[in-house]
Design a protein around this motif. Sequence first.
Motif, PDB file in Angstrom:
ATOM      1  N   LEU A   1       0.804  -1.218   0.000  1.00  0.00           N
ATOM      2  CA  LEU A   1       0.000   0.000   0.000  1.00  0.00           C
ATOM      3  C   LEU A   1       0.840   1.272   0.000  1.00  0.00           C
ATOM      4  O   LEU A   1       0.505   2.248  -0.671  1.00  0.00           O
ATOM      5  CB  LEU A   1      -0.949   0.011   1.194  1.00  0.00           C
ATOM      6  CG  LEU A   1      -2.272  -0.730   1.032  1.00  0.00           C
ATOM      7  CD1 LEU A   1      -3.124  -0.544   2.278  1.00  0.00           C
ATOM      8  CD2 LEU A   1      -3.035  -0.243  -0.198  1.00  0.00           C
ATOM      9  N   ALA A   2       1.930   1.299   0.750  1.00  0.00           N
ATOM     10  CA  ALA A   2       2.725   2.526   0.830  1.00  0.00           C
ATOM     11  C   ALA A   2       3.330   2.890  -0.520  1.00  0.00           C
ATOM     12  O   ALA A   2       3.431   4.072  -0.858  1.00  0.00           O
ATOM     13  CB  ALA A   2       3.813   2.383   1.890  1.00  0.00           C
ATOM     14  N   VAL A   3       3.707   1.889  -1.300  1.00  0.00           N
ATOM     15  CA  VAL A   3       4.282   2.189  -2.607  1.00  0.00           C
ATOM     16  C   VAL A   3       3.200   2.673  -3.571  1.00  0.00           C
ATOM     17  O   VAL A   3       3.440   3.561  -4.402  1.00  0.00           O
ATOM     18  CB  VAL A   3       5.054   0.969  -3.155  1.00  0.00           C
ATOM     19  CG1 VAL A   3       4.132  -0.109  -3.678  1.00  0.00           C
ATOM     20  CG2 VAL A   3       6.029   1.391  -4.240  1.00  0.00           C
ATOM     21  N   ARG A   4       1.995   2.155  -3.462  1.00  0.00           N
ATOM     22  CA  ARG A   4       0.885   2.654  -4.270  1.00  0.00           C
ATOM     23  C   ARG A   4       0.543   4.090  -3.865  1.00  0.00           C
ATOM     24  O   ARG A   4       0.227   4.933  -4.718  1.00  0.00           O
ATOM     25  CB  ARG A   4      -0.339   1.734  -4.110  1.00  0.00           C
ATOM     26  CG  ARG A   4      -0.111   0.323  -4.649  1.00  0.00           C
ATOM     27  CD  ARG A   4      -1.294  -0.595  -4.345  1.00  0.00           C
ATOM     28  NE  ARG A   4      -1.007  -1.969  -4.699  1.00  0.00           N
ATOM     29  CZ  ARG A   4      -1.217  -2.507  -5.897  1.00  0.00           C
ATOM     30  NH1 ARG A   4      -1.731  -1.767  -6.868  1.00  0.00           N
ATOM     31  NH2 ARG A   4      -0.926  -3.760  -6.141  1.00  0.00           N
TER      32      ARG A   4
ATOM     33  N   SER B   1       8.739   6.704  -1.162  1.00  0.00           N
ATOM     34  CA  SER B   1       7.338   6.427  -0.820  1.00  0.00           C
ATOM     35  C   SER B   1       7.222   5.908   0.602  1.00  0.00           C
ATOM     36  O   SER B   1       6.371   6.345   1.383  1.00  0.00           O
ATOM     37  CB  SER B   1       6.749   5.400  -1.793  1.00  0.00           C
ATOM     38  OG  SER B   1       6.784   5.876  -3.121  1.00  0.00           O
ATOM     39  N   GLN B   2       8.066   4.942   0.949  1.00  0.00           N
ATOM     40  CA  GLN B   2       8.011   4.349   2.283  1.00  0.00           C
ATOM     41  C   GLN B   2       8.355   5.370   3.367  1.00  0.00           C
ATOM     42  O   GLN B   2       7.689   5.439   4.411  1.00  0.00           O
ATOM     43  CB  GLN B   2       8.979   3.160   2.366  1.00  0.00           C
ATOM     44  CG  GLN B   2       8.673   2.011   1.422  1.00  0.00           C
ATOM     45  CD  GLN B   2       7.401   1.269   1.772  1.00  0.00           C
ATOM     46  OE1 GLN B   2       6.868   1.403   2.867  1.00  0.00           O
ATOM     47  NE2 GLN B   2       6.901   0.478   0.836  1.00  0.00           N
ATOM     48  N   GLU B   3       9.383   6.158   3.117  1.00  0.00           N
ATOM     49  CA  GLU B   3       9.805   7.138   4.116  1.00  0.00           C
ATOM     50  C   GLU B   3       8.748   8.216   4.303  1.00  0.00           C
ATOM     51  O   GLU B   3       8.484   8.658   5.440  1.00  0.00           O
ATOM     52  CB  GLU B   3      11.146   7.736   3.699  1.00  0.00           C
ATOM     53  CG  GLU B   3      12.306   6.743   3.849  1.00  0.00           C
ATOM     54  CD  GLU B   3      13.535   7.139   3.060  1.00  0.00           C
ATOM     55  OE1 GLU B   3      13.552   8.260   2.488  1.00  0.00           O
ATOM     56  OE2 GLU B   3      14.488   6.333   3.013  1.00  0.00           O
ATOM     57  N   TYR B   4       8.120   8.639   3.201  1.00  0.00           N
ATOM     58  CA  TYR B   4       7.085   9.664   3.317  1.00  0.00           C
ATOM     59  C   TYR B   4       5.877   9.112   4.078  1.00  0.00           C
ATOM     60  O   TYR B   4       5.322   9.790   4.952  1.00  0.00           O
ATOM     61  CB  TYR B   4       6.655  10.140   1.932  1.00  0.00           C
ATOM     62  CG  TYR B   4       5.665  11.296   1.993  1.00  0.00           C
ATOM     63  CD1 TYR B   4       6.117  12.610   2.010  1.00  0.00           C
ATOM     64  CD2 TYR B   4       4.294  11.065   2.042  1.00  0.00           C
ATOM     65  CE1 TYR B   4       5.226  13.677   2.087  1.00  0.00           C
ATOM     66  CE2 TYR B   4       3.387  12.117   2.128  1.00  0.00           C
ATOM     67  CZ  TYR B   4       3.865  13.416   2.144  1.00  0.00           C
ATOM     68  OH  TYR B   4       2.969  14.463   2.231  1.00  0.00           O
ATOM     69  N   ALA B   5       5.474   7.894   3.749  1.00  0.00           N
ATOM     70  CA  ALA B   5       4.313   7.296   4.417  1.00  0.00           C
ATOM     71  C   ALA B   5       4.547   7.187   5.919  1.00  0.00           C
ATOM     72  O   ALA B   5       3.667   7.531   6.726  1.00  0.00           O
ATOM     73  CB  ALA B   5       4.009   5.920   3.824  1.00  0.00           C
ATOM     74  N   LYS B   6       5.727   6.754   6.309  1.00  0.00           N
ATOM     75  CA  LYS B   6       5.998   6.582   7.742  1.00  0.00           C
ATOM     76  C   LYS B   6       6.096   7.926   8.458  1.00  0.00           C
ATOM     77  O   LYS B   6       5.655   8.054   9.608  1.00  0.00           O
ATOM     78  CB  LYS B   6       7.289   5.790   7.943  1.00  0.00           C
ATOM     79  CG  LYS B   6       7.527   5.449   9.412  1.00  0.00           C
ATOM     80  CD  LYS B   6       8.736   4.571   9.617  1.00  0.00           C
ATOM     81  CE  LYS B   6       8.886   4.211  11.105  1.00  0.00           C
ATOM     82  NZ  LYS B   6      10.087   3.387  11.364  1.00  0.00           N
ATOM     83  N   SER B   7       6.669   8.927   7.811  1.00  0.00           N
ATOM     84  CA  SER B   7       6.857  10.224   8.461  1.00  0.00           C
ATOM     85  C   SER B   7       5.628  11.121   8.359  1.00  0.00           C
ATOM     86  O   SER B   7       5.581  12.173   9.001  1.00  0.00           O
ATOM     87  CB  SER B   7       8.080  10.936   7.870  1.00  0.00           C
ATOM     88  OG  SER B   7       7.910  11.181   6.491  1.00  0.00           O
ATOM     89  N   HIS B   8       4.655  10.746   7.542  1.00  0.00           N
ATOM     90  CA  HIS B   8       3.391  11.474   7.427  1.00  0.00           C
ATOM     91  C   HIS B   8       2.244  10.481   7.668  1.00  0.00           C
ATOM     92  O   HIS B   8       1.377  10.278   6.821  1.00  0.00           O
ATOM     93  CB  HIS B   8       3.256  12.117   6.039  1.00  0.00           C
ATOM     94  CG  HIS B   8       4.309  13.144   5.753  1.00  0.00           C
ATOM     95  ND1 HIS B   8       5.582  12.802   5.387  1.00  0.00           N
ATOM     96  CD2 HIS B   8       4.255  14.508   5.786  1.00  0.00           C
ATOM     97  CE1 HIS B   8       6.294  13.912   5.198  1.00  0.00           C
ATOM     98  NE2 HIS B   8       5.515  14.953   5.437  1.00  0.00           N
ATOM     99  N   LEU B   9       2.280   9.878   8.842  1.00  0.00           N
ATOM    100  CA  LEU B   9       1.404   8.737   9.106  1.00  0.00           C
ATOM    101  C   LEU B   9      -0.072   9.107   9.072  1.00  0.00           C
ATOM    102  O   LEU B   9      -0.901   8.306   8.624  1.00  0.00           O
ATOM    103  CB  LEU B   9       1.764   8.101  10.451  1.00  0.00           C
ATOM    104  CG  LEU B   9       1.267   6.670  10.673  1.00  0.00           C
ATOM    105  CD1 LEU B   9       1.767   5.734   9.575  1.00  0.00           C
ATOM    106  CD2 LEU B   9       1.723   6.155  12.034  1.00  0.00           C
ATOM    107  N   ASP B  10      -0.425  10.303   9.527  1.00  0.00           N
ATOM    108  CA  ASP B  10      -1.833  10.703   9.496  1.00  0.00           C
ATOM    109  C   ASP B  10      -2.356  10.752   8.066  1.00  0.00           C
ATOM    110  O   ASP B  10      -3.473  10.309   7.773  1.00  0.00           O
ATOM    111  CB  ASP B  10      -2.029  12.056  10.175  1.00  0.00           C
ATOM    112  CG  ASP B  10      -1.921  11.973  11.681  1.00  0.00           C
ATOM    113  OD1 ASP B  10      -1.984  10.849  12.207  1.00  0.00           O
ATOM    114  OD2 ASP B  10      -1.753  13.025  12.326  1.00  0.00           O
TER     115      ASP B  10
END
Length: 342
Positions: free
Chosen positions: A68-71, A263-272
């Motif tokens: 999902l994070a890569v999508r 993508s992964q780093e952005y998803a984790k650091s912008h979790l909301d």
Amino acid sequence: MLKRKWIGTGILTLTLALVVAGCGSSNASQGAASEASSEPTSTNSASDNTSAGLQKIKYAPFNGVSGLAVRFGIKKGFFKDEGLDVELISTQNPIEALTSNDVDIADSATTNVIVAAGKGAPLKIVSSMFRTKGPFYLVAKPGIESIEDLKGKKVGAAALGSGLDVYTQTILKKHGLSKNDVTYLANGVNDAAYASLTSGQVDATIIHEPFASLAESEGKGKILARGWDYLPTFHTGVLVSRDNFIKEHPDLVEKLLSGYFKSQEYAKSHLDEYKKYFLENVKVDAAVADKAFAREDVLWENNPDVDLQALQDTQEIQVELGFQDKIYDIKNLLDLRFIPKK
């Protein structure tokens, strides 16, 4: 398109590929079924250019939550920023899809790549995935308080020969049990495994999030063990590409890996922000998602490096359980030139 299948709790089906290909080994032969994702795709080859000057690449991320994070990153434009037009391919067998040239690069269970490439398949591991430790939980029905209590009970191991099977057997073994001390069953994955637990078909099952947190929230189960506590160096996920694609398009491999980890780093650091996207695709309560994210934060490492000792440990466990016939020289199966530099 991500396929939805509803059960009583209203959860999106997380497909078999997530578990069998996504988080452990599977020695079962499966047909490779490709379908377009929910993102815009193209049918041209990886080397063609679009009118916008983007280079096309066929990529098979894991289905379900592991992809999902890569999508999400594709939606955010991180791959476009790298100059890529990504065609997403959904497949239950990334190894077969790669060797048949249907896919240029894919997420895969580490052990599947080791065995296939070790036996001569023209493939190379090019990076670790965003997590490499097994995100699996042994969950038992209410009333079962310990792993020792499972003796004589029905235990679901998801898909026999898979990474979940490896973890289930290892957890039992470290508590003095073997699969012969229980009724050991292949009970499916994700919603199927959860339904088998809540319906009483099994007394315990190995399972992914968000089902472990869902079981707790609904009072349907208790987590007896976390997989990575038992097999901390069993490597579960890599990105893999074909030898000929790497040779002809090394720049595209490098760009894909860059977009993947952005993508992964952005998803984790912008979790909301990512959680909103997650909940659009995985129909669970926000509180369940929060619990799952918090529990697995430690696994979301976003480290592309490949630990050679972990690969050795992984192979030794595979051989011990009979899932692999020999130890392969892993150095011949790697091409790590394209790992993003921090």
